[in-house]
Design a protein around this motif. Structure first.
Motif: not given
Length: 420
Positions: A232-248, A250-254, A292-298
């Motif tokens: 699985x591509x890393x950005x997709x994997x991190x979204x599946x395993x970490x940032x998605x489950x944490x509800x982030x 505004x946190x995304x790869x570019x 990645x980029x994010x915001x302060x709430x994330x």
């Protein structure tokens, strides 16, 4: 990394950029019928990711929220900061969210603005690896050779060593040739192959697993290994395993140097002239897919979610905090004290996180941007700070300094120490 007067300053900034500075849907956190992420034990999280825009809270005339803002105001004045954005939560509940200063001339800073989160993404990779361990997909002590066959010594280097930074690989960020190249062209797009080769072309600082030093190469390689392990591509994997489950949200790869609107702009004097650095290319900082980029709430949510280990089993949470790095960091002729920093029981590097006394933290730094996230498990206290520097801002992690001051006010018995 810079000519003339700013060479030393830029070297420190680059070295710390990620240090001081990425088919498994079934492995993502389960959700309740209402869609709220749940913990590894099946309980809904207390802070299941914000669903509304990240906005400033209404400040009272007195009390804790006002006191925190005044701490930030004094720190901004002391250090000549262009902006400060911060959020503090207790048990997932907002204490204060606020922004000071300007993003650009005439453009006020705002909590919804996006900034680079640097080595926070390395914390996501560490947690992703441990989630795979919890699922039985891999073991921490598995050699990486099957997934990284071109890595010299890959039969001796394990997943644990990559995530805990104990491989002995030289940090390419410290190499003069790399520093000169980044200074000459900060917009250059680096490939993972290019930066890893800079490290592997050098002799190991020590035998894998016998010492500790921060090396960006470890985390570029860890990202590549995670992709190979999972397919699985890393950005997709991190979204599946970490940032998605944490509800982030505004946190995304570019894969480019772009930052989503609204943007917190950054400026730096690292090349000798105070100039805008917002879109300098961070491709060299960590693995493709984790830039990645994010915001302060994330960022505050990341502090509590990762710091509490809510996505991990108890045994993996213990590995997150100490994968065997305590006691390592011995200076040698090949690995000087400025590189092999001592890891004590109280202050040490974990698996993509930094343990600072009673706090679990990260504090990225990248050309004008500084950020800090810190979590105190005993109080369920999360502190997130983002800063941008002005023309007179001193060297160092200014966001971390503000986090330390907030911690001193809110949890005086639990100071946040310096690290590195």
């Amino acid at each position: 990394m810079t000519p003339a007067r700013s060479t030393a300053r830029s070297r420190r900034a680059a070295v710390a950029a990620l240090a001081s500075l990425t088919a498994l849907v079934a492995l993502g956190a389960p959700v309740t019928a209402l869609g709220a992420p749940v913990t590894a034990t099946g309980a809904p999280t207390a802070d299941s990711g914000h669903r509304r825009p990240c906005t400033a809270s209404r400040l009272p005339d007195h009390g804790t929220a006002r006191d925190i803002r005044r701490i930030a105001e004094r720190a901004a004045a002391d250090m000549g900061l262009e902006s400060v954005i911060l959020r503090v939560t207790v048990d997932g509940r907002e204490v204060v969210t606020t922004a000071l200063g300007e993003s650009m001339t005439g453009v006020p800073a705002d909590p919804a603005m996006h900034f680079r989160n640097g080595n926070v993404a390395i914390s996501y990779m560490g947690t992703a690896l441990l989630r795979l361990v919890d699922q039985g997909a891999v073991g921490l002590d598995d050699p990486v050779a099957p997934w990284l066959p071109d890595l010299p010594g890959g039969e001796k280097i394990t997943l644990r060593m990559l995530a805990a930074s104990t491989t002995g690989l030289v940090d390419y960020v410290r190499l003069p040739a790399f520093q000169q190249a980044v200074t000459a062209d900060p917009f250059r797009q680096w490939t993972a192959k290019e930066v890893v080769a800079l490290s592997t072309d050098e002799r190991l600082w020590y035998e894998p697993g016998t010492n500790w030093n921060y090396s960006h190469a470890n985390f570029v390689l860890l990202g590549a290994a995670l992709e190979k392990i999972t397919g699985t591509r890393l950005d997709v994997l991190l979204r599946q395993l970490v940032t998605g489950p944490l509800g982030l949200r505004e946190t995304r790869n570019s894969f480019t140097a772009d930052i989503p609107e609204p943007v917190l702009h950054a400026f730096t004097a690292d090349r000798g002239t105070y100039e805008e650095s917002t879109f300098w290319n961070p491709s060299w900082t960590t693995a493709p897919g984790a830039v990645q980029t994010t915001d302060i709430c994330d960022l505050a949510r990341s502090a509590s979610g990762l710091g509490s280990g809510e996505l991990l089993s108890p045994s993996s949470y213990r590995q997150l905090l100490n994968p065997g790095t305590v006691g390592l960091g011995h200076a040698t002729r090949e690995c000087p004290a400025t590189v092999c920093l001592a890891n004590t029981e109280a202050t040490h590097y974990g698996m993509g996180v930094v343990v600072l006394g009673d706090w679990i933290a990260q504090h990225p730094l990248f050309f004008g941007y500084s950020a800090s996230m810190a979590y105190l498990p005993s109080e369920r206290l999360a502190v997130a700070v983002s800063t941008t520097q002005g023309p007179t801002t001193p060297d160092g992690h200014t966001a971390h300094v503000i986090a330390q001051r907030i911690a001193a006010a809110l949890a005086p018995g639990h100071p946040i120490p310096d690290f590195g």
